[in-house]
Design a protein around this motif. Structure first.
Motif, PDB file in Angstrom:
ATOM      1  N   UNK A   6      -4.391  24.524 -83.692  1.00 22.85           N
ATOM      2  CA  UNK A   6      -3.368  24.206 -84.687  1.00 22.85           C
ATOM      3  C   UNK A   6      -3.197  22.693 -84.866  1.00 22.85           C
ATOM      4  N   UNK A   7      -3.066  22.271 -86.101  1.00 21.62           N
ATOM      5  CA  UNK A   7      -2.742  20.875 -86.396  1.00 21.62           C
ATOM      6  C   UNK A   7      -1.835  20.825 -87.614  1.00 21.62           C
ATOM      7  N   UNK A   8      -1.039  19.768 -87.663  1.00 20.39           N
ATOM      8  CA  UNK A   8      -0.163  19.529 -88.802  1.00 20.39           C
ATOM      9  C   UNK A   8      -0.840  18.501 -89.696  1.00 20.39           C
ATOM     10  N   UNK A   9      -1.031  18.855 -90.942  1.00 17.50           N
ATOM     11  CA  UNK A   9      -1.636  17.945 -91.918  1.00 17.50           C
ATOM     12  C   UNK A   9      -0.538  17.089 -92.532  1.00 17.50           C
ATOM     13  N   UNK A  10      -0.618  15.770 -92.311  1.00 19.97           N
ATOM     14  CA  UNK A  10       0.298  14.815 -92.935  1.00 19.97           C
ATOM     15  C   UNK A  10      -0.469  14.194 -94.097  1.00 19.97           C
ATOM     16  N   UNK A  37      -1.630  15.614 -85.161  1.00 17.33           N
ATOM     17  CA  UNK A  37      -1.249  15.244 -86.523  1.00 17.33           C
ATOM     18  C   UNK A  37      -2.500  14.730 -87.212  1.00 17.33           C
ATOM     19  N   UNK A  38      -2.959  15.426 -88.219  1.00 18.08           N
ATOM     20  CA  UNK A  38      -4.140  15.006 -88.969  1.00 18.08           C
ATOM     21  C   UNK A  38      -3.659  14.283 -90.232  1.00 18.08           C
ATOM     22  N   UNK A  39      -3.780  12.974 -90.254  1.00 16.55           N
ATOM     23  CA  UNK A  39      -3.262  12.160 -91.354  1.00 16.55           C
ATOM     24  C   UNK A  39      -4.364  11.961 -92.388  1.00 16.55           C
TER      25      UNK A  39
END
Length: 207
Positions: A6-10, A37-39
């Protein structure tokens, strides 16, 4: 839910750098929970609405791909305000996500929004609310900032219950103040915490 870790796309668009600074603070909040956090950013568009930027940015985060969006576990979307709405490059990008909408790829994933404006009353709340509309169409679960964050009542700059915001000033030189910075981190942390809970619940159901 994605089968990848799981990752959060910023995902953000930034013209003069203020929104990019917010994205970094939000990513810090995400990573406080132990999630990645994948920016990512998006290119400019020309008057003919074709990408006018090189394939890879000269500096900063790389451009978002459809796979970045497809495989994220949550999405935090950011844009400066343009006449009370999100900037055209971000709208153009979102308008190209119809295949994900048809497949329901983003449904049931947490989502949040953030913005920066030149003037204090330059449309922060209308921009945040309008950015939420396509996320609702995708079936995402909107996450805001509750008033348990004391900075919401202390702020003299940006900060709303609809998402993080920043008053950058007419020259874009006003730095994020302590309340704005804290709310950026709080938004990232809250989205990530909810994402972890959803993944834990899904894993429990599967087992």
């Amino acid at each position: 839910m994605s089968q990848t870790l799981p990752y959060v796309l910023v995902l953000f668009y930034s013209r003069h750098g203020a929104t990019a600074k917010m994205a970094r603070l939000i990513a810090e909040g995400v990573e406080r929970t132990g999630l990645e956090a994948r920016v990512r950013t998006i290119p400019e568009v020309s008057p003919e609405t074709r990408a006018s930027s090189p394939p890879v940015p000269a500096s900063g985060p790389v451009y978002c791909t459809e796979d970045d969006l497809r495989n994220c576990s949550a999405l935090i979307l950011g844009s400066p305000t343009r006449f009370g709405n999100m900037a055209a490059p971000l709208k153009y990008f979102i308008d190209g996500t119809s295949s994900l909408w048809l497949a329901g790829t983003l449904a049931d994933k947490p989502a949040a929004v953030f913005t920066s404006t030149a003037s204090l009353h330059g449309g922060q709340e209308s921009t945040l609310l309008s950015m939420q509309l396509p996320l609702l169409h995708h079936g995402m679960l909107l996450v805001g900032l509750p008033y348990t964050n004391p900075e919401l009542t202390e702020t003299r700059g940006g900060g709303t219950p609809y998402g993080a915001s920043h008053h950058a000033g007419t020259d874009g030189a006003r730095a994020l103040d302590p309340q704005e910075s804290a709310l950026c981190r709080a938004l990232g942390q809250r989205v990530a915490a909810l994402t972890r809970q959803l993944h834990a619940g899904a894993a429990h159901v599967e087992s």
